[in-house]
Scaffold this motif. Structure first.
Motif, PDB file in Angstrom:
ATOM      1  N   ALA A   1      13.854 -11.216  -8.319  1.00 56.18           N
ATOM      2  CA  ALA A   1      12.877 -10.742  -9.270  1.00 56.18           C
ATOM      3  C   ALA A   1      11.452 -11.087  -8.830  1.00 56.18           C
ATOM      4  CB  ALA A   1      13.150 -11.321 -10.642  1.00 56.18           C
ATOM      5  N   TRP A   2      11.320 -12.129  -8.001  1.00 56.60           N
ATOM      6  CA  TRP A   2       9.960 -12.498  -7.583  1.00 56.60           C
ATOM      7  C   TRP A   2       9.308 -11.390  -6.784  1.00 56.60           C
ATOM      8  CZ3 TRP A   2       8.149 -16.071 -10.394  1.00 56.60           C
ATOM      9  CH2 TRP A   2       8.967 -17.094 -10.860  1.00 56.60           C
ATOM     10  N   VAL A   3      10.089 -10.681  -5.978  1.00 54.97           N
ATOM     11  CA  VAL A   3       9.511  -9.599  -5.186  1.00 54.97           C
ATOM     12  C   VAL A   3       9.002  -8.489  -6.106  1.00 54.97           C
ATOM     13  CG1 VAL A   3      11.650  -8.267  -4.813  1.00 54.97           C
ATOM     14  CG2 VAL A   3       9.867  -8.264  -3.085  1.00 54.97           C
ATOM     15  N   ALA A   4       9.583  -8.346  -7.277  1.00 55.32           N
ATOM     16  CA  ALA A   4       9.154  -7.312  -8.221  1.00 55.32           C
ATOM     17  C   ALA A   4       7.758  -7.577  -8.762  1.00 55.32           C
ATOM     18  CB  ALA A   4      10.148  -7.218  -9.383  1.00 55.32           C
ATOM     19  N   MET A   5       7.272  -8.794  -8.638  1.00 50.01           N
ATOM     20  CA  MET A   5       5.941  -9.124  -9.151  1.00 50.01           C
ATOM     21  C   MET A   5       4.852  -8.934  -8.101  1.00 50.01           C
ATOM     22  SD  MET A   5       6.707 -12.358 -11.584  1.00 50.01           S
ATOM     23  CE  MET A   5       8.018 -13.097 -10.639  1.00 50.01           C
ATOM     24  N   SER A   6       5.221  -8.654  -6.870  1.00 52.04           N
ATOM     25  CA  SER A   6       4.239  -8.510  -5.794  1.00 52.04           C
ATOM     26  C   SER A   6       3.448  -7.214  -5.939  1.00 52.04           C
ATOM     27  CB  SER A   6       4.945  -8.500  -4.433  1.00 52.04           C
ATOM     28  OG  SER A   6       5.669  -9.683  -4.244  1.00 52.04           O
ATOM     29  N   PRO A   7       2.117  -7.327  -5.974  1.00 55.40           N
ATOM     30  CA  PRO A   7       1.308  -6.108  -6.059  1.00 55.40           C
ATOM     31  C   PRO A   7       1.220  -5.410  -4.701  1.00 55.40           C
ATOM     32  CG  PRO A   7      -0.106  -8.021  -6.011  1.00 55.40           C
ATOM     33  CD  PRO A   7       1.311  -8.528  -6.035  1.00 55.40           C
ATOM     34  N   SER A   8       0.989  -4.145  -4.748  1.00 57.86           N
ATOM     35  CA  SER A   8       0.801  -3.367  -3.533  1.00 57.86           C
ATOM     36  C   SER A   8      -0.479  -3.828  -2.842  1.00 57.86           C
ATOM     37  CB  SER A   8       0.690  -1.881  -3.878  1.00 57.86           C
ATOM     38  OG  SER A   8       0.285  -1.138  -2.755  1.00 57.86           O
ATOM     39  N   PRO A   9      -0.458  -3.984  -1.520  1.00 54.77           N
ATOM     40  CA  PRO A   9      -1.684  -4.402  -0.827  1.00 54.77           C
ATOM     41  C   PRO A   9      -2.797  -3.358  -0.902  1.00 54.77           C
ATOM     42  CG  PRO A   9       0.121  -4.064   0.747  1.00 54.77           C
ATOM     43  CD  PRO A   9       0.673  -3.845  -0.627  1.00 54.77           C
ATOM     44  N   THR A  10      -2.439  -2.101  -1.137  1.00 53.03           N
ATOM     45  CA  THR A  10      -3.459  -1.057  -1.220  1.00 53.03           C
ATOM     46  C   THR A  10      -3.874  -0.736  -2.651  1.00 53.03           C
ATOM     47  OG1 THR A  10      -1.745   0.651  -1.203  1.00 53.03           O
ATOM     48  CG2 THR A  10      -2.714   0.026   0.933  1.00 53.03           C
ATOM     49  N   SER A  11      -3.069  -1.184  -3.614  1.00 47.16           N
ATOM     50  CA  SER A  11      -3.380  -0.922  -5.023  1.00 47.16           C
ATOM     51  C   SER A  11      -2.835  -2.070  -5.872  1.00 47.16           C
ATOM     52  CB  SER A  11      -2.764   0.403  -5.465  1.00 47.16           C
ATOM     53  OG  SER A  11      -3.029   0.621  -6.827  1.00 47.16           O
ATOM     54  N   PRO A  12      -3.646  -3.097  -6.106  1.00 47.67           N
ATOM     55  CA  PRO A  12      -3.185  -4.285  -6.826  1.00 47.67           C
ATOM     56  C   PRO A  12      -2.668  -4.025  -8.241  1.00 47.67           C
ATOM     57  CG  PRO A  12      -5.328  -4.677  -5.815  1.00 47.67           C
ATOM     58  CD  PRO A  12      -5.025  -3.216  -5.652  1.00 47.67           C
ATOM     59  N   SER A  13      -2.947  -2.853  -8.783  1.00 49.20           N
ATOM     60  CA  SER A  13      -2.490  -2.558 -10.142  1.00 49.20           C
ATOM     61  C   SER A  13      -1.110  -1.901 -10.156  1.00 49.20           C
ATOM     62  CB  SER A  13      -3.498  -1.680 -10.866  1.00 49.20           C
ATOM     63  OG  SER A  13      -3.616  -0.436 -10.204  1.00 49.20           O
ATOM     64  N   THR A  14      -0.488  -1.745  -8.982  1.00 55.01           N
ATOM     65  CA  THR A  14       0.861  -1.185  -8.905  1.00 55.01           C
ATOM     66  C   THR A  14       1.759  -2.124  -8.107  1.00 55.01           C
ATOM     67  OG1 THR A  14       0.348   0.082  -6.918  1.00 55.01           O
ATOM     68  CG2 THR A  14       0.039   1.204  -9.008  1.00 55.01           C
ATOM     69  N   PRO A  15       3.055  -2.111  -8.424  1.00 55.14           N
ATOM     70  CA  PRO A  15       3.964  -3.003  -7.698  1.00 55.14           C
ATOM     71  C   PRO A  15       4.181  -2.549  -6.253  1.00 55.14           C
ATOM     72  CG  PRO A  15       5.186  -1.665  -9.274  1.00 55.14           C
ATOM     73  CD  PRO A  15       3.733  -1.367  -9.476  1.00 55.14           C
ATOM     74  N   CYS A  16       4.342  -3.510  -5.382  1.00 54.96           N
ATOM     75  CA  CYS A  16       4.608  -3.215  -3.977  1.00 54.96           C
ATOM     76  C   CYS A  16       6.027  -2.669  -3.801  1.00 54.96           C
ATOM     77  CB  CYS A  16       4.413  -4.485  -3.146  1.00 54.96           C
ATOM     78  SG  CYS A  16       4.429  -4.202  -1.370  1.00 54.96           S
ATOM     79  N   PHE A  17       6.937  -3.120  -4.640  1.00 53.82           N
ATOM     80  CA  PHE A  17       8.341  -2.723  -4.546  1.00 53.82           C
ATOM     81  C   PHE A  17       8.816  -2.177  -5.901  1.00 53.82           C
ATOM     82  CE2 PHE A  17       7.605  -6.284  -1.650  1.00 53.82           C
ATOM     83  CZ  PHE A  17       7.918  -5.692  -0.434  1.00 53.82           C
ATOM     84  N   PRO A  18       8.426  -0.952  -6.252  1.00 56.25           N
ATOM     85  CA  PRO A  18       8.800  -0.411  -7.562  1.00 56.25           C
ATOM     86  C   PRO A  18      10.311  -0.291  -7.748  1.00 56.25           C
ATOM     87  CG  PRO A  18       7.802   1.294  -6.205  1.00 56.25           C
ATOM     88  CD  PRO A  18       7.647  -0.001  -5.472  1.00 56.25           C
ATOM     89  N   GLY A  19      11.049  -0.156  -6.668  1.00 61.27           N
ATOM     90  CA  GLY A  19      12.502  -0.078  -6.761  1.00 61.27           C
ATOM     91  C   GLY A  19      13.115  -1.347  -7.324  1.00 61.27           C
ATOM     92  N   SER A  20      12.446  -2.470  -7.112  1.00 61.65           N
ATOM     93  CA  SER A  20      12.975  -3.725  -7.653  1.00 61.65           C
ATOM     94  C   SER A  20      12.856  -3.746  -9.176  1.00 61.65           C
ATOM     95  CB  SER A  20      12.277  -4.934  -7.028  1.00 61.65           C
ATOM     96  OG  SER A  20      10.892  -4.906  -7.281  1.00 61.65           O
ATOM     97  N   LEU A  21      11.804  -3.155  -9.720  1.00 60.15           N
ATOM     98  CA  LEU A  21      11.681  -3.048 -11.174  1.00 60.15           C
ATOM     99  C   LEU A  21      12.756  -2.123 -11.738  1.00 60.15           C
ATOM    100  CD1 LEU A  21       7.825  -2.804 -11.716  1.00 60.15           C
ATOM    101  CD2 LEU A  21       9.318  -4.722 -12.256  1.00 60.15           C
ATOM    102  N   GLU A  22      13.019  -1.038 -11.031  1.00 66.07           N
ATOM    103  CA  GLU A  22      14.079  -0.132 -11.467  1.00 66.07           C
ATOM    104  C   GLU A  22      15.420  -0.865 -11.483  1.00 66.07           C
ATOM    105  OE1 GLU A  22      14.063   3.512  -9.171  1.00 66.07           O
ATOM    106  OE2 GLU A  22      11.871   3.539  -9.239  1.00 66.07           O
ATOM    107  N   TRP A  23      15.678  -1.675 -10.459  1.00 67.41           N
ATOM    108  CA  TRP A  23      16.927  -2.431 -10.407  1.00 67.41           C
ATOM    109  C   TRP A  23      17.029  -3.365 -11.614  1.00 67.41           C
ATOM    110  CZ3 TRP A  23      18.738  -7.292 -10.664  1.00 67.41           C
ATOM    111  CH2 TRP A  23      20.058  -7.489 -10.315  1.00 67.41           C
ATOM    112  N   ILE A  24      15.959  -4.054 -11.925  1.00 68.85           N
ATOM    113  CA  ILE A  24      15.956  -4.964 -13.077  1.00 68.85           C
ATOM    114  C   ILE A  24      16.274  -4.202 -14.359  1.00 68.85           C
ATOM    115  CG2 ILE A  24      14.477  -6.412 -14.534  1.00 68.85           C
ATOM    116  CD1 ILE A  24      13.077  -7.312 -11.917  1.00 68.85           C
ATOM    117  N   LEU A  25      15.626  -3.062 -14.541  1.00 71.88           N
ATOM    118  CA  LEU A  25      15.844  -2.269 -15.749  1.00 71.88           C
ATOM    119  C   LEU A  25      17.276  -1.746 -15.842  1.00 71.88           C
ATOM    120  CD1 LEU A  25      12.481  -0.290 -15.783  1.00 71.88           C
ATOM    121  CD2 LEU A  25      13.169  -2.108 -17.377  1.00 71.88           C
TER     122      LEU A  25
END
Length: 75
Positions: A1-25
């Motif tokens: 779950a920690w990887v799900a909190m990582s922001p994108s290096p190009t857009s800090p307002s979006t997750p770097c790994f959106p698939g990890s949030l989908e997995w959690i959900l």
């Protein structure tokens, strides 16, 4: 779950790994927790830390409000 909190290096307002949030959900257990589904008492700390990590990741990106509530109510 920690990887799900990582922001994108190009857009800090979006997750770097959106698939990890989908997995959690998609992988919350019926009792509201995340982790192994058996209730082996030796795994309670693992379930607690997994659940809290998932709640924090969802809260970080303001998604899954119902999942967050169900996770909190688990404990």
């Amino acid at each position: 779950a920690w990887v799900a909190m990582s922001p994108s290096p190009t857009s800090p307002s979006t997750p770097c790994f959106p698939g990890s949030l989908e997995w959690i959900l998609e992988n919350q257990l019926h009792d509201g927790s995340w982790g192994l589904s058996n209730q082996n008492t030796s795994l309670i700390k693992d379930t607690l830390s997994s659940t809290l990590s998932c709640i924090l990741a969802l809260k970080t990106w303001s998604v899954g409000e119902q999942h967050i509530i169900k996770g909190i109510l688990h404990f």
